[in-house]
Design a protein around this motif. Sequence first.
Motif, short mmCIF file in Angstrom:
data_model
loop_
_atom_site.label_atom_id
_atom_site.label_comp_id
_atom_site.label_asym_id
_atom_site.label_seq_id
_atom_site.Cartn_x
_atom_site.Cartn_y
_atom_site.Cartn_z
N ILE A 21 24.39 -2.40 -18.78
CA ILE A 21 25.72 -3.02 -18.75
C ILE A 21 25.87 -4.01 -19.90
O ILE A 21 26.91 -4.06 -20.58
CB ILE A 21 25.96 -3.70 -17.39
CG1 ILE A 21 25.89 -2.66 -16.26
CG2 ILE A 21 27.31 -4.41 -17.37
CD1 ILE A 21 25.99 -3.25 -14.87
N ILE A 22 24.85 -4.83 -20.12
CA ILE A 22 24.91 -5.81 -21.20
C ILE A 22 24.96 -5.10 -22.56
O ILE A 22 25.65 -5.55 -23.49
CB ILE A 22 23.71 -6.77 -21.14
CG1 ILE A 22 23.73 -7.55 -19.82
CG2 ILE A 22 23.71 -7.71 -22.32
CD1 ILE A 22 24.93 -8.44 -19.66
N SER A 23 24.24 -3.98 -22.67
CA SER A 23 24.28 -3.22 -23.93
C SER A 23 25.69 -2.73 -24.21
O SER A 23 26.18 -2.81 -25.35
CB SER A 23 23.31 -2.04 -23.87
OG SER A 23 21.98 -2.47 -23.78
N TRP A 24 26.34 -2.19 -23.18
CA TRP A 24 27.72 -1.76 -23.35
C TRP A 24 28.61 -2.91 -23.80
O TRP A 24 29.43 -2.75 -24.70
CB TRP A 24 28.25 -1.17 -22.05
CG TRP A 24 27.65 0.15 -21.68
CD1 TRP A 24 26.95 1.00 -22.48
CD2 TRP A 24 27.70 0.77 -20.40
NE1 TRP A 24 26.55 2.12 -21.78
CE2 TRP A 24 27.00 2.00 -20.49
CE3 TRP A 24 28.25 0.42 -19.17
CZ2 TRP A 24 26.85 2.87 -19.42
CZ3 TRP A 24 28.10 1.28 -18.09
CH2 TRP A 24 27.41 2.49 -18.22
N SER A 25 28.46 -4.07 -23.15
CA SER A 25 29.29 -5.22 -23.51
C SER A 25 28.99 -5.71 -24.92
O SER A 25 29.90 -6.14 -25.64
CB SER A 25 29.08 -6.35 -22.50
OG SER A 25 27.76 -6.84 -22.55
N MET A 26 27.72 -5.64 -25.33
CA MET A 26 27.36 -6.08 -26.68
C MET A 26 27.97 -5.16 -27.74
O MET A 26 28.55 -5.62 -28.72
CB MET A 26 25.84 -6.11 -26.84
CG MET A 26 25.38 -6.55 -28.23
SD MET A 26 23.59 -6.49 -28.47
CE MET A 26 23.31 -4.71 -28.45
N PHE A 27 27.84 -3.84 -27.53
CA PHE A 27 28.38 -2.90 -28.50
C PHE A 27 29.91 -2.88 -28.48
O PHE A 27 30.53 -2.56 -29.50
CB PHE A 27 27.84 -1.50 -28.23
CG PHE A 27 26.37 -1.35 -28.50
CD1 PHE A 27 25.84 -1.73 -29.73
CD2 PHE A 27 25.50 -0.86 -27.54
CE1 PHE A 27 24.48 -1.61 -30.00
CE2 PHE A 27 24.14 -0.73 -27.80
CZ PHE A 27 23.63 -1.12 -29.03
N ALA A 28 30.50 -3.21 -27.33
CA ALA A 28 31.97 -3.21 -27.24
C ALA A 28 32.58 -4.55 -27.62
O ALA A 28 33.81 -4.66 -27.73
CB ALA A 28 32.40 -2.85 -25.81
N MET A 243 27.11 -12.22 -30.38
CA MET A 243 25.92 -13.06 -30.39
C MET A 243 25.41 -13.33 -28.98
O MET A 243 24.21 -13.18 -28.69
CB MET A 243 26.21 -14.39 -31.09
CG MET A 243 25.06 -15.37 -31.09
SD MET A 243 25.52 -16.97 -31.80
CE MET A 243 26.73 -17.54 -30.57
N MET A 244 26.29 -13.71 -28.07
CA MET A 244 25.88 -14.03 -26.70
C MET A 244 25.40 -12.78 -25.96
O MET A 244 24.39 -12.82 -25.24
CB MET A 244 27.04 -14.68 -25.95
CG MET A 244 27.53 -15.98 -26.57
SD MET A 244 26.21 -17.20 -26.82
CE MET A 244 25.72 -17.50 -25.13
N ALA A 245 26.11 -11.67 -26.13
CA ALA A 245 25.68 -10.43 -25.48
C ALA A 245 24.35 -9.95 -26.04
O ALA A 245 23.51 -9.42 -25.31
CB ALA A 245 26.76 -9.34 -25.66
N CYS A 250 18.67 -8.63 -25.48
CA CYS A 250 17.28 -8.68 -25.93
C CYS A 250 16.36 -9.25 -24.87
O CYS A 250 15.21 -8.81 -24.72
CB CYS A 250 17.19 -9.50 -27.22
SG CYS A 250 17.93 -8.71 -28.66
N THR A 251 16.85 -10.22 -24.11
CA THR A 251 16.04 -10.80 -23.04
C THR A 251 15.71 -9.76 -21.97
O THR A 251 14.55 -9.63 -21.54
CB THR A 251 16.77 -11.99 -22.41
OG1 THR A 251 17.04 -12.98 -23.41
CG2 THR A 251 15.94 -12.62 -21.30
N LEU A 252 16.70 -8.99 -21.55
CA LEU A 252 16.49 -8.01 -20.49
C LEU A 252 15.59 -6.86 -20.95
O LEU A 252 14.65 -6.48 -20.25
CB LEU A 252 17.84 -7.47 -20.02
CG LEU A 252 18.74 -8.46 -19.27
CD1 LEU A 252 20.14 -7.89 -19.08
CD2 LEU A 252 18.12 -8.80 -17.91
#
Length: 314
Positions: A21-28, A243-245, A250-252
């Motif tokens: 989910i975080i990957s999707w939010s980061m790329f989007a 940046m925040m995403a 990376c943490t997860l």
Amino acid sequence: LTPMSISFYLISYGFPGLGVIISWSMFAAPVPSLRKALSKGSLGDLNPLPWAFMTGNTAGWVAYAFLTKNIFLLVGNGPSFLLSLWLNIGACQLRYLEDRNSPHRDDGTRDLSLQSLFRSSSEDETPGLLEHHLLTMPDENHTTKARNRYAQPSLNENVDNLNATPSICISINHATIFVLVTATWLLLLSVVAFLPEGYHHAQVLIVGIAANINLIFFLAAPLSSIQFVIRHQNSNYIHVPTMMAGLANCTLWSTYGFFALNDPFLYLPNITGLAIGIVQLVIFLCYRSTSEIDTIVEEEQLEESDYDRVLLLL
């Protein structure tokens, strides 16, 4: 359920599931900014360089997911690969428009209808009655402002604007970088796919190393805007949602790769990306106050110009 089993399921399924989910939010994250840039016809402060490496990054991890049969990597990167194509196409379109409208072009191909920048896309090429009235009314104190507001910018004004707000990596042809990254991965995956049977470990090794190299470039690409942040003491060049995403992503994935899979191809680049994200966050916080002051000044100037235009209409 014992505490050990709970932690096992949390790290093995919870972390990668949330990581998807975080990957999707980061790329989007760049999508709203790109849509805004497309409506304006210019990239402005956007740095499209990470998007080229995003395509290679997602393509590499999709291939790695097929080789390792990891569903989390596939689901997290498959849709993002398609999204990266759209981001790069949009960036190439805007780079073309910026180059076509560049005041430095002398080949006769520059778009001379720069007045369209001051009109909405729903208007035609003919100025409206109000604009025509403002452009043709006699010279007075305020009419000069109105004429300058709607007239085509001169060459010197365009150069001054270019120097005032430099476009990130303006000298780099984004289409060239995008094609080179895509062609490199196409060539690499073609070679890996046609390796003889029994070379599965070599296939995983080659794709894993290439994906790691591409991921480092992708995570470090935003640092190309740091020089502008430091030079102009303005953090607007840093895309905060990405940046925040990226920090959370990376943490997860580093936690999942280290504790659940013990896969260095997964946790090493994400730990590196986490360190890069922390550096970017520190720089953003250092120059945030200056950026906020500049934003307030720009808003006040915009309000004053709008007020002058209202007085003119009255």
